[in-house]
Write a protein that holds these residues in place. Structure first.
Motif, PDB file in Angstrom:
ATOM      1  N   THR A  89       0.994  -1.323   0.110  1.00  0.00           N
ATOM      2  CA  THR A  89       0.074   0.083  -0.101  1.00  0.00           C
ATOM      3  C   THR A  89       0.923   1.132  -0.119  1.00  0.00           C
ATOM      4  O   THR A  89       2.006   1.265   0.362  1.00  0.00           O
ATOM      5  CB  THR A  89      -0.841  -0.128   1.333  1.00  0.00           C
ATOM      6  OG1 THR A  89       0.040   0.095   2.446  1.00  0.00           O
ATOM      7  CG2 THR A  89      -1.831  -1.150   1.271  1.00  0.00           C
ATOM      8  N   HIS A 192      -6.492  -2.708  -2.111  1.00  0.00           N
ATOM      9  CA  HIS A 192      -6.904  -3.849  -2.069  1.00  0.00           C
ATOM     10  C   HIS A 192      -8.469  -3.846  -1.362  1.00  0.00           C
ATOM     11  O   HIS A 192      -8.647  -3.721  -0.482  1.00  0.00           O
ATOM     12  CB  HIS A 192      -6.120  -4.546  -1.141  1.00  0.00           C
ATOM     13  CG  HIS A 192      -4.253  -4.435  -1.389  1.00  0.00           C
ATOM     14  ND1 HIS A 192      -4.178  -5.315  -2.359  1.00  0.00           N
ATOM     15  CD2 HIS A 192      -3.595  -3.537  -1.245  1.00  0.00           C
ATOM     16  CE1 HIS A 192      -2.745  -4.969  -2.442  1.00  0.00           C
ATOM     17  NE2 HIS A 192      -2.507  -3.987  -1.823  1.00  0.00           N
ATOM     18  N   LEU A 193      -9.298  -4.007  -2.577  1.00  0.00           N
ATOM     19  CA  LEU A 193     -10.626  -4.031  -2.413  1.00  0.00           C
ATOM     20  C   LEU A 193     -11.219  -5.329  -2.691  1.00  0.00           C
ATOM     21  O   LEU A 193     -12.250  -5.657  -1.860  1.00  0.00           O
ATOM     22  CB  LEU A 193     -11.469  -2.877  -2.933  1.00  0.00           C
ATOM     23  CG  LEU A 193     -11.178  -1.482  -2.726  1.00  0.00           C
ATOM     24  CD1 LEU A 193     -11.802  -0.431  -3.479  1.00  0.00           C
ATOM     25  CD2 LEU A 193     -10.938  -0.976  -1.247  1.00  0.00           C
ATOM     26  N   ARG A 194     -10.741  -5.797  -3.605  1.00  0.00           N
ATOM     27  CA  ARG A 194     -11.407  -7.107  -4.225  1.00  0.00           C
ATOM     28  C   ARG A 194     -11.381  -8.344  -3.117  1.00  0.00           C
ATOM     29  O   ARG A 194     -12.302  -9.138  -2.835  1.00  0.00           O
ATOM     30  CB  ARG A 194     -10.531  -7.437  -5.602  1.00  0.00           C
ATOM     31  CG  ARG A 194     -11.329  -8.742  -6.007  1.00  0.00           C
ATOM     32  CD  ARG A 194     -10.458  -9.032  -7.442  1.00  0.00           C
ATOM     33  NE  ARG A 194     -10.574  -7.944  -8.247  1.00  0.00           N
ATOM     34  CZ  ARG A 194      -9.482  -6.906  -8.608  1.00  0.00           C
ATOM     35  NH1 ARG A 194      -8.269  -7.233  -7.771  1.00  0.00           N
ATOM     36  NH2 ARG A 194      -9.623  -6.053  -9.426  1.00  0.00           N
ATOM     37  N   VAL A 196     -11.782  -8.215   0.089  1.00  0.00           N
ATOM     38  CA  VAL A 196     -12.866  -7.995   1.182  1.00  0.00           C
ATOM     39  C   VAL A 196     -13.925  -8.827   0.403  1.00  0.00           C
ATOM     40  O   VAL A 196     -14.650  -9.599   1.140  1.00  0.00           O
ATOM     41  CB  VAL A 196     -13.277  -6.569   1.495  1.00  0.00           C
ATOM     42  CG1 VAL A 196     -14.353  -6.486   2.472  1.00  0.00           C
ATOM     43  CG2 VAL A 196     -12.099  -5.776   2.198  1.00  0.00           C
ATOM     44  N   ARG A 249     -10.376  -6.525   5.446  1.00  0.00           N
ATOM     45  CA  ARG A 249     -10.856  -5.129   5.705  1.00  0.00           C
ATOM     46  C   ARG A 249      -9.721  -4.229   5.964  1.00  0.00           C
ATOM     47  O   ARG A 249      -9.586  -3.278   5.567  1.00  0.00           O
ATOM     48  CB  ARG A 249     -11.920  -5.372   6.608  1.00  0.00           C
ATOM     49  CG  ARG A 249     -12.565  -4.209   7.136  1.00  0.00           C
ATOM     50  CD  ARG A 249     -13.588  -3.611   5.943  1.00  0.00           C
ATOM     51  NE  ARG A 249     -14.803  -4.605   5.492  1.00  0.00           N
ATOM     52  CZ  ARG A 249     -15.566  -4.267   4.844  1.00  0.00           C
ATOM     53  NH1 ARG A 249     -15.454  -3.023   4.157  1.00  0.00           N
ATOM     54  NH2 ARG A 249     -16.650  -4.899   4.595  1.00  0.00           N
ATOM     55  N   SER A 252      -7.904  -2.950   3.044  1.00  0.00           N
ATOM     56  CA  SER A 252      -8.642  -2.451   2.221  1.00  0.00           C
ATOM     57  C   SER A 252      -8.635  -0.866   2.690  1.00  0.00           C
ATOM     58  O   SER A 252      -8.391   0.211   2.103  1.00  0.00           O
ATOM     59  CB  SER A 252     -10.244  -2.796   2.291  1.00  0.00           C
ATOM     60  OG  SER A 252     -10.661  -2.031   1.504  1.00  0.00           O
ATOM     61  N   LYS A 253      -8.839  -0.764   3.894  1.00  0.00           N
ATOM     62  CA  LYS A 253      -8.737   0.656   4.501  1.00  0.00           C
ATOM     63  C   LYS A 253      -7.466   1.161   4.579  1.00  0.00           C
ATOM     64  O   LYS A 253      -7.234   2.271   3.925  1.00  0.00           O
ATOM     65  CB  LYS A 253      -8.889   0.701   6.066  1.00  0.00           C
ATOM     66  CG  LYS A 253     -10.583   0.142   6.521  1.00  0.00           C
ATOM     67  CD  LYS A 253     -10.651   0.128   7.818  1.00  0.00           C
ATOM     68  CE  LYS A 253     -12.301  -0.103   8.222  1.00  0.00           C
ATOM     69  NZ  LYS A 253     -12.585  -0.176   9.527  1.00  0.00           N
ATOM     70  N   SER A 255      -5.076   0.503   2.274  1.00  0.00           N
ATOM     71  CA  SER A 255      -4.708   1.094   0.884  1.00  0.00           C
ATOM     72  C   SER A 255      -5.630   2.218   0.339  1.00  0.00           C
ATOM     73  O   SER A 255      -5.062   2.903  -0.540  1.00  0.00           O
ATOM     74  CB  SER A 255      -5.433  -0.200  -0.087  1.00  0.00           C
ATOM     75  OG  SER A 255      -6.701  -0.415  -0.066  1.00  0.00           O
ATOM     76  N   VAL A 274     -16.198  -2.250  -2.689  1.00  0.00           N
ATOM     77  CA  VAL A 274     -16.063  -2.885  -1.241  1.00  0.00           C
ATOM     78  C   VAL A 274     -17.601  -3.038  -0.558  1.00  0.00           C
ATOM     79  O   VAL A 274     -18.130  -2.075  -0.375  1.00  0.00           O
ATOM     80  CB  VAL A 274     -15.025  -2.221  -0.355  1.00  0.00           C
ATOM     81  CG1 VAL A 274     -15.388  -0.848   0.250  1.00  0.00           C
ATOM     82  CG2 VAL A 274     -14.665  -3.276   0.784  1.00  0.00           C
TER      83      VAL A 274
END
Length: 411
Positions: A89, A192-194, A196, A249, A252-253, A255, A274
């Motif tokens: 990230t 990185h959302l995928r 989740v 998760r 994701s946050k 990133s 997401v």
């Protein structure tokens, strides 16, 4: 007597060679699967490829700037730092860059001081490296603390211990850090959302599989202590899937930190892709209910425990209810993976109707069991409570309807 060791040695070598070949085949298949995944479309494998290429590009760019454009004949620090700082990230690149640069400064300064005190390369290494290796374990350095020791070794071994030389090397490190972070932030920034969505869908699907497996065992009358232990282990594994979801998760946050809307637009996955965080908590509660349900059945199957299993007919009815709830979980998984997927508009209505009918039959069974003793009633009541909890979390509309019915009954 002498031939046996030779034969044993030959057999051992043949077995070792077979293991090596099997390992090579597995590695080749794994590589092939990864290559096909990269070709098929976006995913973890393609993201790994992009990050690797970005790291290589950052190192090459840092080398060109330091060695070609700035004319440094020993341009090593800049590409080294740039390569390391292309992290997963943008936020971690900045944090790791700050830690690494601090560690390198400390290593260079300690190495210079050790060289000045001892006046000897070996003595300087012996004096500085143990202290710096110990210092590398300081939690504030994270996993970048070891660069203090490696920088000291590099500084002393190359003989560059003067103030000018040390400052020059640190300037190269700063140049590499700037290039590495810039490449990571500006060239396909990692968002990185995928993961989740994939982890949440996998959790829903595996929860449905556990419920359907329990339902099948109850319907066939194959529920014993061994089966109960196996299903309980499967439900406990769902907890590890919940932890994986929470980890995804968190990534994701992280990133999304320090990445503006313009940078996010460069990535192929939009921020809206997401699922909301409430979904994580909802399925965490669902998995908790599944674990409690399987634990209750495991206690009922234990001959050394007081609670007794309900009648077979009631368990078959309960199995139908669990199977429908499992189908609901699998439908949730499909919805998460394909938001545009078309579903039967009457499916939820039919499922809701059947589940209410089964729920009514189970409540009737509970009243019948109340006259047969507390042990059976306790187990069936607990099972019914867990099924109601599952139903409420998977179908909030059903919970609202139950609340309305309860209020109407009180009037």
């Amino acid at each position: 007597m002498r031939e046996e060791p030779r034969e044993g040695h030959t057999v051992g070598r043949a077995v070792s060679a077979a293991r090596v070949r099997d390992a090579a085949r597995r590695d080749a298949r794994s590589f092939g699967r990864a290559a096909r995944a990269v070709w098929r479309g976006p995913g973890r494998e393609r993201e790994l490829l992009v990050q690797s290429l970005k790291a290589a590009a950052a190192a090459l760019l840092a080398w060109l700037v330091a060695q070609v454009w700035l004319g440094d004949p020993m341009a090593l620090m800049a590409p080294w730092v740039a390569l390391v700082l292309v992290q997963a990230t943008v936020y971690s690149s900045l944090v790791q860059g700050a830690r690494q640069f601090t560690a390198m400064c400390i290593g260079a300064l300690v190495a210079s001081g050790a060289q000045a005190v001892t006046g000897d390369t070996t003595g300087a290494l012996a004096l500085s490296v143990p202290v710096l290796v110990l210092l590398s374990n300081w939690p504030r350095f994270g996993d970048q603390g070891i660069y203090a020791a490696t920088t000291a070794v590099f500084t002393i071994a190359t003989g560059t211990v003067s103030a000018v030389a040390v400052g020059h090397r640190l300037g190269q490190a700063a140049l590499g850090a700037v290039i590495g972070v810039a490449v990571n932030a500006l060239v396909l920034p990692p968002v990185h959302l995928r993961d989740v969505r994939k982890n949440l869908a996998a959790l829903a699907r595996e929860t449905g599989e556990v419920l359907r497996a329990v339902a099948g065992d109850l319907r066939e009358g194959e529920w014993d202590a061994q089966t109960a232990a196996r299903r309980l282990d499967a439900s406990v594994r769902l907890g590890r899937r919940v932890e994986a979801l929470r980890s995804a998760r968190g990534w994701s946050k992280e990133s999304l930190r320090l990445t503006s809307g313009v940078l996010r637009a460069l990535h192929r996955v939009p921020a809206g892709a997401v699922p909301p965080e409430e979904e994580d908590e909802r399925f965490a509660r669902v998995t908790g209910h599944v674990t409690a349900l399987t634990r209750t059945l495991a206690v009922a199957a234990d001959e050394d425990r007081t609670p007794a299993a309900p009648d077979a007919e009631v368990l078959r009815c309960y199995a139908e209810l669990l199977e429908l709830i499992g189908d609901t979980c699998r439908a949730e998984a499909d919805r998460l993976l394909d938001a545009g997927a078309r579903t039967d508009p009457l499916l939820d209505e039919r499922t809701d109707r059947v589940m209410r009918d089964l729920h009514t039959r189970l409540q009737d069974g509970l009243r019948e069991h109340a006259g047969q003793g507390a042990a059976r009633t306790t187990v069936l009541g607990t099972l019914l409570l867990q099924a109601e909890n599952l139903w409420a979390d998977l179908d909030p509309g059903a919970r609202d309807d139950d609340d309305h019915q309860a209020r109407d009954a009180c009037r």
